[in-house]
Write an enzyme that holds these catalytic residues in place. Structure first.
Site: not given
Ligand code: PEP
Length: 273
Positions: A225, A179, A13, A185, A15, A99, A101
């Site tokens: 992460s 997640e 992803n 992040g 983003k 997601h 976000e």
């Molecule tokens: C994500 O964008 O779904 C995600 C898990 O981000 P990160 O790996 O940066 O935590």
């Protein structure tokens, strides 16, 4: 036996990173560094870079799928700045839905996410549905209840649409990404045991939502992460089928390490199956 020998999947992803000018080159580099047997690879760039990534991969590595990061819940209309599922035809074959976000920044509710899921399925896109709890939920030990409600909310909305039939949802290749919001992040990841416990809870909700024993066939990814250093902890868990990778997915070295580790699990599953 792991479901019907579930696929091993690594989805990137990106983003709100990359431009159409540099996304193709990054996709090409990642594709070249992640050619590992048995691993399904997906790259989800911003909408405006979908065509660049599609073209770069079509030339170099058509085995890497292209995904969008979101889709609208209506088919067309007065929705300025939005993209409907049928508009992604020829650009993407996968899509991320729900997601955290977007739940946070665009106020997406489970009901809305369910309708997006339905549009994605109707348009023939393979959906990755994201679920996960906030830190305060985990601290209060209500993470299972939160994720259960997210799944029931989304699939409840989907039930009203054509793609709401459990068999149709599985045929569309539904993938769930667990997640935990506090791990996205932040550099702070859940443990492999946390991810496995949640995968069990997710599959039990899915079984109850009409999938029955076939809930075991639905791939569950961990996201939050993930790096080439911690990925082993998740792939050591038979319940986890891969990763949705954010920050690290922009770094070819990281993706090479993550997909290499995914390949070990894919090979072991292949040998067992
Ligand atoms: C994500 O964008 O779904 C995600 C898990 O981000 P990160 O790996 O940066 O935590």
């Amino acid at each position: 036996m792991i479901g019907a020998m579930r696929e091993v999947i690594v989805a990137a992803n990106w983003k709100m990173h990359t431009t159409p000018a540099d996304a193709g080159e990054l996709a090409r580099t990642i594709a070249a560094r992640t050619r590992v047997a048995g691993v399904v690879r997906v790259i989800c760039p911003p909408y405006v870079s979908l065509a660049a990534v599609r073209d770069a991969l079509a030339e170099d590595d058509p085995d890497v799928a292209v995904g969008a990061q979101n889709v609208h819940h209506e088919l067309q209309g007065a929705y300025t700045g939005e993209i409907a599922a049928p508009m992604l035809a020829g650009l993407a074959t996968w899509v991320i839905v729900g997601h955290s976000e977007r739940r946070r920044d665009a106020g997406e509710t489970d009901d809305l996410i369910g309708r997006k899921l339905g549009r994605a399925i109707d348009a023939g896109l393979r959906p990755i549905l994201c679920v996960g709890e906030h830190l305060e939920d985990r601290e209060a030990r209500r993470q299972d209840a939160v994720v259960d409600a997210q799944l029931r909310g989304a699939f409840g909305a989907l039930g009203a649409l054509e793609g709401g039939d459990p068999a149709a949802i599985r045929a569309a290749g539904l993938v769930i990404a667990y997640e935990p919001v506090w791990a996205i992040g932040t550099g702070r990841n859940a443990s492999g045991a946390d991810a496995t416990a949640m995968a069990g809870a997710i599959r039990s909700t899915l079984a109850d939502l009409g999938h029955g024993p076939a809930a075991d066939d639905i791939p569950i990814l961990y996201g939050g992460s993930v790096t080439s250093v911690n990925i082993g902890e998740f792939f050591a868990e038979p319940a986890i089928d891969g990763a949705l990778v954010g920050g690290a997915s922009l770094k070819p070295d990281e993706m090479a390490g993550i997909v290499a580790r995914a390949g070990v699990t894919a090979a072991a599953r292949g040998a067992a199956g």
